[in-house]
Scaffold this motif. Structure first.
Motif, PDB file in Angstrom:
ATOM      1  N   ALA A 105       0.834  -1.207   0.000  1.00 20.98           N
ATOM      2  CA  ALA A 105       0.000   0.000   0.000  1.00 20.98           C
ATOM      3  C   ALA A 105       0.866   1.254   0.000  1.00 20.98           C
ATOM      4  CB  ALA A 105      -0.936   0.004   1.198  1.00 20.98           C
ATOM      5  N   LYS A 106       1.978   1.226   0.694  1.00 17.12           N
ATOM      6  CA  LYS A 106       2.879   2.366   0.794  1.00 17.12           C
ATOM      7  C   LYS A 106       3.498   2.696  -0.564  1.00 17.12           C
ATOM      8  CE  LYS A 106       7.272   3.619   2.930  1.00 17.12           C
ATOM      9  NZ  LYS A 106       8.332   3.177   3.809  1.00 17.12           N
ATOM     10  N   TRP A 107       3.908   1.657  -1.358  1.00 19.84           N
ATOM     11  CA  TRP A 107       4.641   1.870  -2.603  1.00 19.84           C
ATOM     12  C   TRP A 107       3.745   1.793  -3.841  1.00 19.84           C
ATOM     13  CZ3 TRP A 107       9.380   3.756  -2.497  1.00 19.84           C
ATOM     14  CH2 TRP A 107      10.103   3.618  -1.321  1.00 19.84           C
ATOM     15  N   LYS A 108       2.490   1.554  -3.655  1.00 20.96           N
ATOM     16  CA  LYS A 108       1.562   1.326  -4.754  1.00 20.96           C
ATOM     17  C   LYS A 108       1.452   2.529  -5.703  1.00 20.96           C
ATOM     18  CE  LYS A 108      -3.200  -0.154  -5.236  1.00 20.96           C
ATOM     19  NZ  LYS A 108      -4.387  -0.526  -4.494  1.00 20.96           N
ATOM     20  N   ASP A 109       1.377   3.704  -5.191  1.00 22.39           N
ATOM     21  CA  ASP A 109       1.135   4.883  -6.001  1.00 22.39           C
ATOM     22  C   ASP A 109       2.408   5.700  -6.281  1.00 22.39           C
ATOM     23  OD1 ASP A 109      -1.559   4.290  -6.055  1.00 22.39           O
ATOM     24  OD2 ASP A 109      -1.907   5.317  -4.145  1.00 22.39           O
ATOM     25  N   LYS A 110       3.551   5.190  -5.995  1.00 27.07           N
ATOM     26  CA  LYS A 110       4.810   5.912  -6.187  1.00 27.07           C
ATOM     27  C   LYS A 110       5.231   5.857  -7.652  1.00 27.07           C
ATOM     28  CE  LYS A 110       5.491   6.638  -1.785  1.00 27.07           C
ATOM     29  NZ  LYS A 110       5.669   7.873  -1.144  1.00 27.07           N
ATOM     30  N   PRO A 111       5.946   6.890  -8.120  1.00 27.32           N
ATOM     31  CA  PRO A 111       6.444   6.881  -9.501  1.00 27.32           C
ATOM     32  C   PRO A 111       7.556   5.837  -9.678  1.00 27.32           C
ATOM     33  CG  PRO A 111       6.926   8.994  -8.426  1.00 27.32           C
ATOM     34  CD  PRO A 111       6.197   8.146  -7.441  1.00 27.32           C
ATOM     35  N   GLN A 112       7.777   5.441 -10.940  1.00 29.25           N
ATOM     36  CA  GLN A 112       8.731   4.372 -11.248  1.00 29.25           C
ATOM     37  C   GLN A 112      10.155   4.748 -10.853  1.00 29.25           C
ATOM     38  OE1 GLN A 112       8.536   2.990 -15.270  1.00 29.25           O
ATOM     39  NE2 GLN A 112       9.844   1.237 -14.841  1.00 29.25           N
ATOM     40  N   ASP A 113      10.575   5.978 -11.001  1.00 31.18           N
ATOM     41  CA  ASP A 113      11.926   6.393 -10.616  1.00 31.18           C
ATOM     42  C   ASP A 113      12.149   6.196  -9.120  1.00 31.18           C
ATOM     43  OD1 ASP A 113      12.503   7.091 -13.193  1.00 31.18           O
ATOM     44  OD2 ASP A 113      12.114   9.249 -12.904  1.00 31.18           O
ATOM     45  N   GLU A 114      11.159   6.554  -8.333  1.00 29.38           N
ATOM     46  CA  GLU A 114      11.265   6.404  -6.886  1.00 29.38           C
ATOM     47  C   GLU A 114      11.300   4.922  -6.499  1.00 29.38           C
ATOM     48  OE1 GLU A 114       8.988   7.949  -2.867  1.00 29.38           O
ATOM     49  OE2 GLU A 114       8.478   8.860  -4.785  1.00 29.38           O
ATOM     50  N   LEU A 115      10.497   4.089  -7.206  1.00 27.82           N
ATOM     51  CA  LEU A 115      10.502   2.635  -6.946  1.00 27.82           C
ATOM     52  C   LEU A 115      11.867   2.028  -7.284  1.00 27.82           C
ATOM     53  CD1 LEU A 115       7.022   1.549  -8.361  1.00 27.82           C
ATOM     54  CD2 LEU A 115       7.735   1.609  -5.968  1.00 27.82           C
ATOM     55  N   LEU A 116      12.448   2.476  -8.419  1.00 27.07           N
ATOM     56  CA  LEU A 116      13.750   1.973  -8.825  1.00 27.07           C
ATOM     57  C   LEU A 116      14.822   2.346  -7.807  1.00 27.07           C
ATOM     58  CD1 LEU A 116      15.449   0.526 -10.979  1.00 27.07           C
ATOM     59  CD2 LEU A 116      15.717   2.739 -12.112  1.00 27.07           C
TER      60      LEU A 116
END
Length: 173
Positions: A17-28
Motif C-alpha cells: 500500500a505504501k509503494w503502490k502509487d509511487k512513480p517508477q523512478d522512486e521505486l527503482l
C-alpha cells in the motif's frame, strides 16, 4: 525471531500500500537501496560467522593449552595412555621361507602318493572281485575289526596295492 504467517501477510500488505502509487523512478531508487542494504546485511552476517568461528577456535586452543599446563603442573593426576604392544612379526628370512616352501611341496607329494596308492588298491580289488569288491572288503574288514577309516588309511599308506593282495590272500584261505 520469526513472525507468524498473519503478521507477515499484514506487513506485506502495508508495504504494498505504501509503494503502490509511487512513480517508477522512486521505486527503482528504493529497489537499489534495498538490494544494497541486503548485501550489507549479508556481508555483516558473514563477518559475524567468521568472527564466531575464529573465537571458537581460539577458545578451543586456550582450553587445550590450559589442559596441557594443568597436566605439566600436576603430573600425579596425569593419566597415562595404555601401552599397546605392537609386536609385529619380523619378516621371515630366506631360510624360513625355503623351509615353508619345501614343507608344502612334501605335503603335496604325500597327498598325491596317497591318492595314487588308494586308486591302485581300488583298481586291484575291482580287477580281482569285480563290482562286488565292496562286499568282500566289508566282510574282511568286519572279520579283522577294522573301521572304514582304518581300511582307507591302509590303502593310502601302502606303497604297493598290498591291501588288495591281502584281501586276495584272505579270500583264498
Amino acid at each position: 525471531m520469526l513472525l507468524p504467517t498473519k503478521a507477515i501477510a499484514n506487513e506485506r500488505d502495508e508495504i504494498t500500500a505504501k509503494w503502490k502509487d509511487k512513480p517508477q523512478d522512486e521505486l527503482l531508487k528504493a529497489k537499489v537501496e534495498s538490494d544494497l542494504y541486503i548485501r550489507t546485511l549479508e556481508r555483516q552476517k558473514d563477518e559475524l560467522r567468521n568472527d564466531y568461528i575464529a573465537q571458537r577456535e581460539e577458545l578451543l586452543a586456550k582450553a587445550k593449552f590450559e589442559d596441557l599446563v594443568d597436566r605439566l603442573q600436576n603430573p600425579e593426576r596425569q593419566v597415562t595412555p595404555p601401552i599397546v604392544n605392537d609386536t609385529e612379526k619380523p619378516p621371515m628370512d630366506l631360510k624360513e621361507i625355503e623351509a615353508v616352501v619345501l614343507n608344502k611341496i612334501k605335503e603335496n607329494k604325500l597327498a598325491e602318493k596317497q591318492s595314487d596308492n588308494f586308486t591302485q588298491v581300488q583298481n586291484k580289488l575291482q580287477e580281482r572281485f569285480g563290482n562286488t569288491y565292496h562286499g568282500v572288503l566289508k566282510e574282511q574288514q568286519n572279520t579283522l575289526g577294522l573301521t572304514d577309516d582304518d581300511v582307507n588309511s591302509l590303502a593310502k599308506k601302502s606303497q604297493k596295492p598290498s591291501l588288495g593282495l591281502w584281501i586276495e590272500r584272505a579270500t583264498e584261505d
